[in-house]
Design a protein around this motif. Structure first.
Motif, short mmCIF file in Angstrom:
data_model
loop_
_atom_site.label_atom_id
_atom_site.label_comp_id
_atom_site.label_asym_id
_atom_site.label_seq_id
_atom_site.Cartn_x
_atom_site.Cartn_y
_atom_site.Cartn_z
N ILE A 55 2.65 23.56 12.66
CA ILE A 55 1.54 22.62 12.52
C ILE A 55 1.34 22.35 11.03
N PRO A 65 0.49 14.15 8.89
CA PRO A 65 1.69 13.67 9.57
C PRO A 65 2.91 13.72 8.64
N ASP A 95 7.20 15.78 18.68
CA ASP A 95 5.82 15.67 18.22
C ASP A 95 4.89 15.99 19.39
N ARG A 96 4.16 17.09 19.28
CA ARG A 96 3.28 17.53 20.35
C ARG A 96 1.80 17.44 19.94
N THR A 97 1.51 16.62 18.93
CA THR A 97 0.14 16.53 18.42
C THR A 97 -0.83 16.11 19.50
N SER A 98 -0.53 15.02 20.19
CA SER A 98 -1.45 14.48 21.18
C SER A 98 -1.51 15.34 22.43
N SER A 110 -1.02 18.38 22.91
CA SER A 110 -1.62 19.70 22.72
C SER A 110 -3.13 19.65 22.58
N LEU A 153 -4.49 18.42 19.80
CA LEU A 153 -4.78 18.56 18.37
C LEU A 153 -5.32 17.27 17.76
N GLY A 185 -2.47 11.96 16.27
CA GLY A 185 -1.28 11.87 15.44
C GLY A 185 -1.19 10.61 14.61
N PRO A 227 -3.82 16.46 11.27
CA PRO A 227 -2.68 17.38 11.38
C PRO A 227 -1.63 16.89 12.37
N GLN A 228 -0.43 17.40 12.21
CA GLN A 228 0.66 17.07 13.14
C GLN A 228 1.32 18.36 13.61
N TYR A 229 1.61 18.42 14.89
CA TYR A 229 2.19 19.60 15.54
C TYR A 229 3.60 19.24 15.98
#
Length: 529
Positions: free
Chosen positions: A342, A346, A365-368, A370, A372, A375, A380-382
């Motif tokens: 994380i 971005p 990209d699992r930001t949305s 998850s 979090l 994106g 933050p970006q995961y």
């Protein structure tokens, strides 16, 4: 449910067990699904970590995964697992002066197998001569029969090398399609299983390899949706419930099988009273935690849908030919490791990408998904790195993996060099799949056994597909159809009470028609990341 409806216990709540349970409940059977874990979904589930929703592993599927897509439709989840309009993958590699190199593999609208030719002809990570030689194995592959035991005995790498594929071509191109699908180093894969992947994805219909990425956490997409559907169908689901043994009932006595307690991690069943008509008794390991089922469940049929190492101690000794169960140990296991990073900002706009010349294989990209953020707002970006065939990473400490993979991501995404890593963690699936090397085809059992009413399911069984989500769903359907054609076929009145039945085999084919199959796709493998 009516008293005369057949009682079926499904052991294991993964995709195989879920599929079998749904198909049998729709056929009118009383189904009880037993799962050792506190949730359904097997290897495709989710958990929360400090408010973050994390999937146990990153999974994708292809347009050709008709059985899996049919299950999504049955669960009402199709809209939450969208497919690409066309196969489209960005391939990254570290480059000179810190600037990554990039390629795009995107199919055309031409019919297969011509649909990938333009993209392969421009693929910059191979020389012009190497790109020209790609056609040699592609043409030869069309004559390979995955069902031939001699084909299964060969290594895919040896077969490719004999047809002009250099080490570079095998790593930079062929591995993109086979390592993630088969969870084994590309050269070491069974030619039979690799042929299933390549013939379908590259040489089949032009939309066969279009990629689908779940837009919901796997726990919602599979486990929660399956629990809701099974409840509507009148099936009973018992979580955190382990099976100690399966007993064959006969002449007032019971033959005890499976002396060890086995953890249930596959697909489910029905429970209830015992009477003289029952064929099996399923004993539970911890009756006090079995949601009121008691110490044992009487059943007319049992679907054993757990991994092979869990199934082995539960199989009755006379259910299969001598030595069959012991030979399952030869299937082995292959791990998948997922590296989760994380950033405070971005670092890429790509939804996912593949990588070569890097320890990174695929990154998502699992930001949305998850929870979090979206994106897009500068937050933050995961990113999640999926590492298949991860034998060399399975036991490496997280700190050491951080030292390797944070710089590797910075080589692929220049914006990551100025970003701060706010969280780093690792998830490991040490027995994610069986080891899909040469000779494993002979070890994979069919659904049916010598005991009427006892069937096997799981992606490790003989589905004709690799150990993937598609293979798991196919196995559950095969198990349900086997019961309908054998034991349950003798009880038409009971089966007639259900709203739908699994389809009979299509005329002139060895493969059963699929009651979950969408009309718009072909039948083939699933791809697991």
């Amino acid at each position: 449910m009516r008293p005369q409806d057949p009682r079926v216990v499904v052991i294991g709540g993964g995709l195989a067990g879920i599929t079998a349970a749904i198909a049998l409940a729709e056929s009118g059977a009383q189904v009880t699904l037993l799962e050792a874990r506190p949730r359904l979904g097997g290897a495709t589930c989710s958990f929360t970590r400090d408010g973050l929703t994390v999937d146990t592993g990153q999974h994708i599927f292809l347009g050709c995964c008709s059985a899996y897509r049919g299950l999504l439709g049955k669960l009402g989840m199709t809209a939450h697992a969208p497919l690409q309009d066309r196969f489209d993958v960005t391939v990254l590699a570290p480059g000179p002066a810190g600037q990554p190199r990039q390629a795009r593999l995107r199919r055309t609208a031409l019919p297969g197998p011509l649909h990938m030719l333009p993209a392969l002809g421009r693929y910059p990570f191979l020389t012009k001569a190497e790109r020209a030689r790609v056609s040699l194995p592609a043409l030869a592959m069309r004559r390979v029969d995955p069902a031939d035991p001699g084909v299964d005995a060969q290594r895919f790498g040896d077969w490719l090398a004999a047809r002009g594929q250099s080490e570079r071509a095998r790593r930079a191109l062929w591995d993109l399609f086979t390592v993630s699908a088969l969870n084994i180093a590309g050269d070491d894969a069974s030619l039979a299983l690799a042929a299933t992947v390549v013939k379908t994805g590259l040489l089949g219909k032009n939309n066969a390899a279009d990629i689908g990425v779940p837009a919901l956490p796997l726990g919602e997409l599979h486990g929660d949706a399956a629990a809701a559907l099974l409840a509507r169908l009148g099936a009973q689901v018992a979580l955190s419930t382990k099976v100690a043994s399966i007993e064959v009932i006969g002449s007032g006595t019971a033959e005890v099988t499976g002396s060890r307690t086995a953890e249930v991690t596959g697909s489910g069943a029905t429970g209830g009273r015992e009477d003289s008509g029952a064929r099996f008794r399923v004993r539970l390991a911890r009756p006090e935690g079995d949601a009121g089922l008691g110490a044992e469940i009487a059943a007319d049929a049992v679907v054993l849908a757990v991994p092979h190492e869990k199934a082995a101690p539960l199989v009755p000794p006379d259910a299969l030919p001598s030595g069959t169960v012991a030979a399952w140990s030869g299937l082995g296991a292959s791990p998948i490791v997922n590296v989760h990073v994380i950033y405070d900002r971005p670092v890429t706009s790509l939804p996912f990408a593949a990588a070569i010349d890097s320890p990174v294989q695929w990154v998502f990209d699992r930001t949305s998904i998850s929870g979090l953020g979206d994106g897009r707002s500068g937050g933050p970006q995961y990113l999640a790195i999926s590492l298949s065939a991860a034998d060399s990473y399975a036991e490496v400490p997280a700190a050491s993996l951080r030292d390797q993979f944070v710089p590797a991501l910075a080589e692929l995404f220049p914006a990551a060099r100025d970003a701060q890593v706010t969280e780093f963690f690792v998830t490991r699936e040490r027995r994610a799949t069986f080891r899909q090397g040469p000779g494993t085809g002979a070890l994979r059992p069919k659904a049916g056994t010598r005991l009427p009413g006892l069937v096997l399911a799981g992606a490790w069984t003989d589905t004709g597909w690799p150990d993937t989500m598609e293979g798991a769903v196919r196995s559950g359907l095969s198990a349900a159809i086997e019961l309908r054609q054998t034991l349950l076929a003798c009880r038409p009145a009971a089966l007639g009470s259900g709203p739908a039945r699994p389809a009979e085999p299509a005329p002139g084919t060895a493969e059963p028609a699929d009651p979950f199959e969408p009309n718009t796709s072909t039948s083939t493998i699933g791809v697991r990341q």
